[in-house]
Design a protein around this motif. Structure first.
Motif, PDB file in Angstrom:
ATOM      1  N   ARG A 177      22.568  39.760  46.460  1.00 32.64           N
ATOM      2  CA  ARG A 177      23.753  40.840  46.861  1.00 32.64           C
ATOM      3  C   ARG A 177      25.047  40.464  46.314  1.00 32.64           C
ATOM      4  NH1 ARG A 177      20.287  43.567  47.228  1.00 32.64           N
ATOM      5  NH2 ARG A 177      19.323  44.649  48.861  1.00 32.64           N
ATOM      6  N   LYS A 178      25.317  39.337  45.974  1.00 34.21           N
ATOM      7  CA  LYS A 178      26.453  38.812  45.506  1.00 34.21           C
ATOM      8  C   LYS A 178      26.298  38.423  43.995  1.00 34.21           C
ATOM      9  CE  LYS A 178      29.324  37.687  49.488  1.00 34.21           C
ATOM     10  NZ  LYS A 178      30.158  38.679  49.401  1.00 34.21           N
ATOM     11  N   VAL A 179      26.686  38.714  43.063  1.00 32.72           N
ATOM     12  CA  VAL A 179      26.008  38.393  41.801  1.00 32.72           C
ATOM     13  C   VAL A 179      27.326  38.154  40.910  1.00 32.72           C
ATOM     14  CG1 VAL A 179      24.042  39.829  41.748  1.00 32.72           C
ATOM     15  CG2 VAL A 179      26.227  40.862  40.829  1.00 32.72           C
ATOM     16  N   ALA A 180      27.033  37.505  39.579  1.00 35.95           N
ATOM     17  CA  ALA A 180      28.114  37.332  38.656  1.00 35.95           C
ATOM     18  C   ALA A 180      27.611  37.746  37.346  1.00 35.95           C
ATOM     19  CB  ALA A 180      28.582  35.848  38.566  1.00 35.95           C
ATOM     20  N   LEU A 181      28.848  37.769  36.148  1.00 35.65           N
ATOM     21  CA  LEU A 181      28.573  38.516  34.775  1.00 35.65           C
ATOM     22  C   LEU A 181      29.067  37.596  33.933  1.00 35.65           C
ATOM     23  CD1 LEU A 181      27.523  40.736  33.088  1.00 35.65           C
ATOM     24  CD2 LEU A 181      29.581  41.861  33.630  1.00 35.65           C
ATOM     25  N   VAL A 209      29.801  42.495  42.482  1.00 35.11           N
ATOM     26  CA  VAL A 209      30.014  41.420  41.272  1.00 35.11           C
ATOM     27  C   VAL A 209      31.313  40.598  41.915  1.00 35.11           C
ATOM     28  CG1 VAL A 209      30.633  41.343  38.966  1.00 35.11           C
ATOM     29  CG2 VAL A 209      29.159  43.309  39.704  1.00 35.11           C
ATOM     30  N   VAL A 210      31.142  39.308  41.944  1.00 33.89           N
ATOM     31  CA  VAL A 210      32.144  38.635  42.479  1.00 33.89           C
ATOM     32  C   VAL A 210      32.835  37.744  41.712  1.00 33.89           C
ATOM     33  CG1 VAL A 210      31.094  38.588  44.879  1.00 33.89           C
ATOM     34  CG2 VAL A 210      30.581  36.687  43.130  1.00 33.89           C
ATOM     35  N   TRP A 211      32.350  37.657  40.090  1.00 34.74           N
ATOM     36  CA  TRP A 211      32.921  36.748  39.416  1.00 34.74           C
ATOM     37  C   TRP A 211      32.576  37.374  37.961  1.00 34.74           C
ATOM     38  CZ3 TRP A 211      31.106  33.156  35.673  1.00 34.74           C
ATOM     39  CH2 TRP A 211      31.957  32.131  35.196  1.00 34.74           C
ATOM     40  N   GLU A 212      33.398  37.187  36.994  1.00 36.88           N
ATOM     41  CA  GLU A 212      33.254  37.515  35.695  1.00 36.88           C
ATOM     42  C   GLU A 212      33.739  36.560  34.614  1.00 36.88           C
ATOM     43  OE1 GLU A 212      33.600  41.645  34.219  1.00 36.88           O
ATOM     44  OE2 GLU A 212      33.948  42.463  36.034  1.00 36.88           O
ATOM     45  N   TRP A 213      33.087  36.369  33.464  1.00 36.30           N
ATOM     46  CA  TRP A 213      33.432  35.326  32.402  1.00 36.30           C
ATOM     47  C   TRP A 213      33.368  35.871  30.914  1.00 36.30           C
ATOM     48  CZ3 TRP A 213      35.682  30.459  32.242  1.00 36.30           C
ATOM     49  CH2 TRP A 213      35.578  29.721  31.006  1.00 36.30           C
ATOM     50  N   VAL A 236      23.416  35.519  38.315  1.00 36.78           N
ATOM     51  CA  VAL A 236      24.261  35.952  37.171  1.00 36.78           C
ATOM     52  C   VAL A 236      23.512  36.659  36.098  1.00 36.78           C
ATOM     53  CG1 VAL A 236      23.802  33.632  36.119  1.00 36.78           C
ATOM     54  CG2 VAL A 236      25.876  35.175  35.520  1.00 36.78           C
ATOM     55  N   SER A 237      24.072  37.549  35.504  1.00 39.25           N
ATOM     56  CA  SER A 237      23.684  38.169  34.266  1.00 39.25           C
ATOM     57  C   SER A 237      24.463  37.837  33.193  1.00 39.25           C
ATOM     58  CB  SER A 237      23.647  39.564  34.531  1.00 39.25           C
ATOM     59  OG  SER A 237      23.186  40.258  33.510  1.00 39.25           O
ATOM     60  N   GLU A 260      16.203  28.034  41.965  1.00 41.61           N
ATOM     61  CA  GLU A 260      16.085  27.744  43.412  1.00 41.61           C
ATOM     62  C   GLU A 260      17.520  28.201  44.159  1.00 41.61           C
ATOM     63  OE1 GLU A 260      12.864  25.302  41.688  1.00 41.61           O
ATOM     64  OE2 GLU A 260      15.059  25.974  41.056  1.00 41.61           O
ATOM     65  N   ASP A 261      18.503  27.566  43.356  1.00 45.16           N
ATOM     66  CA  ASP A 261      19.946  28.043  43.853  1.00 45.16           C
ATOM     67  C   ASP A 261      20.419  29.191  43.487  1.00 45.16           C
ATOM     68  OD1 ASP A 261      19.769  25.582  45.354  1.00 45.16           O
ATOM     69  OD2 ASP A 261      20.213  24.463  43.494  1.00 45.16           O
ATOM     70  N   ILE A 262      20.235  29.647  41.978  1.00 44.95           N
ATOM     71  CA  ILE A 262      20.777  30.751  41.405  1.00 44.95           C
ATOM     72  C   ILE A 262      19.850  31.384  40.299  1.00 44.95           C
ATOM     73  CG2 ILE A 262      21.855  29.349  39.821  1.00 44.95           C
ATOM     74  CD1 ILE A 262      24.553  31.368  40.096  1.00 44.95           C
ATOM     75  N   SER A 263      19.755  32.438  40.431  1.00 47.52           N
ATOM     76  CA  SER A 263      18.926  33.188  39.299  1.00 47.52           C
ATOM     77  C   SER A 263      19.707  33.469  38.245  1.00 47.52           C
ATOM     78  CB  SER A 263      18.444  34.513  39.814  1.00 47.52           C
ATOM     79  OG  SER A 263      17.475  34.189  40.743  1.00 47.52           O
ATOM     80  N   VAL A 264      19.182  33.552  36.839  1.00 46.74           N
ATOM     81  CA  VAL A 264      19.862  33.905  35.630  1.00 46.74           C
ATOM     82  C   VAL A 264      18.835  34.550  34.793  1.00 46.74           C
ATOM     83  CG1 VAL A 264      20.956  32.618  33.625  1.00 46.74           C
ATOM     84  CG2 VAL A 264      21.263  31.552  35.655  1.00 46.74           C
ATOM     85  N   ILE A 265      19.599  35.931  34.256  1.00 46.21           N
ATOM     86  CA  ILE A 265      18.714  36.810  33.456  1.00 46.21           C
ATOM     87  C   ILE A 265      19.658  36.996  32.457  1.00 46.21           C
ATOM     88  CG2 ILE A 265      19.908  38.693  34.584  1.00 46.21           C
ATOM     89  CD1 ILE A 265      17.236  40.233  34.041  1.00 46.21           C
TER      90      ILE A 265
END
Length: 334
Positions: A177-181, A209-213, A236-237, A260-265
């Motif tokens: 539900r809370k994701v980053a980009l 989307v709580v954070w972008e870089w 994070v995508s 386990e702690d964070i998914s990355v695609i």
């Protein structure tokens, strides 16, 4: 600003356009005073002769000019591979001019190089706003293709933003539900489109989307993003696989486990993505097919054929591997 033509030069020099043409072709039977006026007008107007249009009209050219940028990247390099194969199969050869697709002066110089040769069309690998603007300003009188926006529209109504939607849908399905980009450079059209599609799809699916870089497509920029990554996001995508791989390495250094702690695609399905630990979940893009498609569209334009008859290529598809998992899951997928 529109480029000067031989008619502009003729008016400035007070001569006919035929005289300007004879001067440019090296004809010696022109009075010295006339030659001086023509030369002065050429310099004043910064006239650059376009040999491509002349050869295209006579149908004597089988050469295509290539504006090449960031060939070390997976996407542009694979697009070029597909385009080159398609061009050779149709009897065309390529004149390649390297450039910085983020620098207008560099793009302009590359255009000067290819347009001075006997080319039938122009193919640009750089997918940036800078290249689009530079080509538009030149008012090219030979066919050209710029990037895959036209390709995907013709193939079936998909936009290049489609990979972002697939990434958002996959993360939502896993319960995030809370994701980053982590996005690419803002001057690249792919970056803007992938970002907008991801953000729009995320909102529609209940993701925040709580954070972008902003990165530069490199693994190094993904690694740098990991150092600033906030703790509230569970997924994070990344806009390409290289940044995703760099991000995973940086997160691992911080003791943050993937998935386990964070998914990355990622996006691309680069050749090395499935050999990473964990294997990278990604959105597969048919870059070689895209390059072949774009080149065949360009050749259809050159030959006066219907571009609707050019064979399509594969649309983006999700490839789920071990770098993404359901929220709360302690087991990575194979």
């Amino acid at each position: 600003m529109k480029r000067a033509t031989i008619y502009d030069v003729a008016r400035a020099a007070g001569v006919s356009h035929q005289t300007v043409t004879r001067y440019l072709n090296g004809f010696e039977g022109i009075r010295p005073s006339t030659r001086e006026r023509v030369q002065a007008a050429l310099e004043e107007l910064d006239y650059r002769p376009n040999g491509a249009a002349r050869w295209l009209r006579s149908r004597q050219s089988n050469r295509i000019g290539i504006l090449a940028h960031r060939m070390e990247l997976s996407g542009p390099g694979r697009i070029m591979a597909g385009a080159t194969k398609a061009a050779r199969s149709r009897g065309f050869v390529l004149d390649i001019a390297s450039m910085d697709g983020e620098d207008a002066a560099s793009v302009d110089r590359a255009l000067d190089v290819v347009m001075e040769h006997q080319i039938a069309g122009v193919f640009a690998t750089a997918q940036t706003v800078v290249v689009r603007d530079a080509v538009a300003d030149r008012h090219l009188d030979v066919p050209f293709v710029l990037d895959s926006a036209e390709a995907l529209e013709l193939v079936g109504g998909h936009s290049r933003a489609y990979p972002g939607r697939l990434a958002a849908a996959h993360l939502a399905q896993l319960g995030h539900r809370k994701v980053a980009l982590v996005n690419g450079p803002h001057v690249w059209t792919a970056s803007g489109e992938r970002r907008s599609s991801f953000v729009e799809a995320a909102a529609g699916l209940g993701l925040e989307v709580v954070w972008e870089w902003e990165g530069d497509w490199s693994a190094e920029s993904g690694y740098q993003a990991a150092g600033q990554f906030p703790g509230e996001a569970t997924a994070v995508s990344a806009a390409n696989d290289s940044m995703a791989i760099g991000l995973i390495y940086g997160l691992t250094e911080r003791g943050i486990r993937v998935p386990e702690d964070i998914s990355v695609i990622g996006i691309d399905d680069s050749p090395e993505s499935r050999f990473h630990l964990p294997p990278l979940t990604t959105v597969r893009l048919d870059f070689e097919g895209e390059g072949a498609y774009l080149m065949n569209v360009l050749i259809a334009k050159i030959e006066g054929e219907d571009v609707g008859g050019v064979p399509a290529y594969r649309v983006p598809e999700l490839v789920a591997r071990g770098s993404t998992a359901a929220v709360g899951s302690s087991d990575a997928r194979a």
